[in-house]
Design a protein around this motif. Structure first.
Motif: not given
Lengths: 419, 185
Positions: A13-14, A16, A329, A331-332, A369, A373-374, A376, A380, B81, B84-85, B175, B185
């Motif tokens: 995930a880090a 991407a 971090f 996804d819901l 949400l 850092p994440v 969504t 938006i 996500t 970081l990238v 990503a 969501q």
């Protein structure tokens, strides 16, 4: 094995890699390093998710939202609410909150809500000279009401994972959704009054107001119909979703007269694509969930908590802190599917019923949400308002207070859940 | 993301994928919609319901889902996500993008192989009323995985060359494809 899954998932995930692919990579790594986990079992878990009849509700609730939100309904709702509260302190931001609450009844998606309402309201806010960071912050939070007011896709996922009744969860979501609406409106009013933010000054057009009010009524009627149909067992959740899509198509064609073949095509593709995004996460989460259960992680966590945390309120606090952290971090949908098997035994051990846990989980994870850092909806609305995410975050604190207060009520006051 | 600046159009393969997924979505959504709506109305109108009314939607749903999954992959809509990238330099970002996409392609290649191996076993499982073999659903999921792997390879190739397709929301890493999406969501 659970640690390896966590490390591979976080690493991917880090880098991407999309969440669903990252979950599958983690599952694959676990299967590759453990002789007792055949890959076939993971594939079986994935395929089982697309054979689930209740999940067929998801594309049709998505379709309902696309049909209703893409047309004149959005403009009508915003028109009515602007006439009603646009002149109050913080009125323009309160219109965002009320619009999200009303849209919550036709759509189960916070992201769709943030995009649709943001596109409608941001130009008006900009024209009024409203601080756009505050505008983005209010909408980022308000959009999450959408996933608490029925129909709610995260609540459907929770129901599948916990065996709780979808009807009971939808019914229970009404009060927390309304509490968030009132709380966020109060926060907008307070900030608006304190900073003397601009308000709508143009005189209301009574004829337009009446017309918009009439056009807005289906948005109020739909969630009521959904809850009534489910509560009285008139149809299954999947059938209700299909009937909701039928209702939205009829209303779009006959009342709004904006249903063209092109719009229908667009709505079907949007709903299908959104379903694909969610279902791949569900498929991947099912594989991971099976692995974690195989590794006895939920049982181990439950045992650890039961031995080390003695009081009920501490267990609830612990669950909430963990969810708040992971929600920033994860996804819901993935968070709901992965955390439910872990928290359900804990909730049962302290006498909390599955419906209350579900509401607590969704209200809690919804905060993620609009939390960096994440976040969504945060991303938006900041993009739509053309402000930096950091500027929006600085405006969020009154909304965090409201959301945490409502979370506290849902967590500690069982009577706050309608049954 | 700034690793790639050149924008290229979709190639014939991508156009075919979009067209096919769109057609499958239309067909499955409409058929499921008609069957379930008719069955519900029929139940209240005449007190009877169609025996196969639950089975056909269950058989079509995997096709709807996989068409949506592949379409989302093509349009870069799967949630990821990126912060970081985004913080690393353009050159490193490009290498991360290539490696990530190749990793995704390899992942689905392995899953395709495992699913292929199961087809014969699940072929004997039949749906209760229409007697449709279980291998049909597994094959549908497998085809979807093949297409995701192919699209990931294409994305890796584009990231290596420093270009992106015109429809991508952003370019580069997996990503970048969908950081602002996620309709559930």
């Amino acid at each position: 094995m659970s640690v390896l899954i966590l490390l591979v998932f976080l690493g991917a995930a880090a880098l991407a890699v999309p969440v669903a692919h990252a979950l599958l990579l983690a599952a694959l790594a676990a299967a590759a390093t453990n002789d007792r986990v055949p890959l076939d079992l993971l594939v079986q878990q994935m395929v089982a998710q697309v054979q689930s009849f209740p999940l067929i509700a998801i594309p049709f609730f998505m379709l309902t939202g696309s049909l209703m939100m893409g047309g004149r309904l959005g403009q009508a709702i915003v028109g009515v609410l602007t006439a009603l509260v646009g002149r109050w302190h913080g009125g323009p931001a309160q219109v965002s909150v009320l619009s999200s609450t009303m849209f919550g009844g036709v759509s189960g998606s916070a992201v769709a809500d943030a995009s649709a309402i943001g596109s409608l309201l941001m130009p008006w806010h900009r024209r009024l000279g409203y601080p756009m960071a505050f505008s983005a912050a209010s909408l980022a939070c308000a959009a999450t009401i959408d996933i608490i007011i029925p129909p709610s896709i995260p609540l459907i996922l929770y129901a599948l994972s916990s065996n709780a009744s979808i009807a009971a969860l939808f019914y229970a979501g009404i009060l927390p959704g309304l509490m968030l609406c009132v709380g966020f409106m109060a926060a907008c009013w307070w900030v608006g009054k304190r900073r003397n933010l601009p308000r709508e000054t143009a005189p209301a057009d009574r004829a337009k107001f009446r017309r918009d009010l009439l056009l807005s009524l289906p948005a109020v009627a739909l969630p009521v119909l959904i809850v009534v149909f489910l509560r009285f067992g008139i149809a299954t959740p999947t059938e209700v979703a299909v009937l909701a899509a039928l209702f939205s198509a009829v209303v779009s064609a006959l009342l709004y007269r904006d249903l063209s073949l092109k719009r229908l095509h667009q709505a079907i593709l949007e709903a299908g694509l959104a379903t694909g995004v969610v279902l791949l996460v569900i498929m991947a989460s099912a594989a991971i969930g099976w692995l974690l259960t195989f590794d006895q992680m939920p049982q181990n966590i439950a045992q650890w908590v039961q031995h080390n945390v003695s009081t009920r309120w501490m267990v609830i606090l612990l669950m909430n802190v963990m969810m708040l952290f992971l929600g920033m971090f994860l996804d819901l949908p993935a968070a709901v599917l992965l955390l439910t098997p872990v928290f359900l035994p804990l909730a049962q051990a302290i006498g909390m019923d599955a419906v209350q846990l579900g509401l607590m989980m969704v209200v809690n994870l919804a905060i993620g949400l609009y939390t960096p850092p994440v976040g969504t909806t945060l991303f938006i609305t900041s993009a739509l308002a053309r402000v930096k995410v950091g500027q929006t975050v600085r405006e969020l604190w009154p909304f965090y207070i409201v959301a945490l207060t409502v979370l506290g009520i849902v967590s500690y006051v069982p009577a706050s859940i309608l049954r | 993301m700034s690793t790639a600046t050149a924008v290229v159009g979709r190639n014939a393969f991508e156009r075919a994928v979009v067209l096919a997924c769109g057609a499958v979505l239309w067909l499955t959504t409409c058929v499921i919609f008609v069957i379930l709506a008719t069955n519900t109305l029929l139940r209240y109108a005449s007190g009877s319901s169609l025996q196969w009314a639950n089975e056909v939607p269950e058989l079509l749903f995997p096709w709807l889902v996989m068409a949506g999954v592949v379409l989302a992959a093509e349009k870069g809509a799967h949630i990821a996500t990126v912060f970081l990238v985004d913080a690393v330099g353009a050159g490193l970002r490009r290498h991360i993008a290539v490696a990530s996409w190749l990793g995704v392609a390899a992942l689905y290649a392995v899953l395709v192989r495992a699913t292929w191996g199961m087809l014969e076993i699940v072929h004997d499982e039949r749906s209760p009323i229409l007697q449709v073999p279980g291998s049909v659903t597994y094959a549908c999921v497998m085809v979807g995985m093949v297409l995701i792997a192919a699209l990931a390879l294409l994305a890796a190739w584009r990231a290596w060359r420093g270009v992106r397709a015109s429809d991508d929301a952003q370019e580069g890493t997996p990503a970048a494809q969908g950081s602002a999406q996620g309709s559930a969501q």
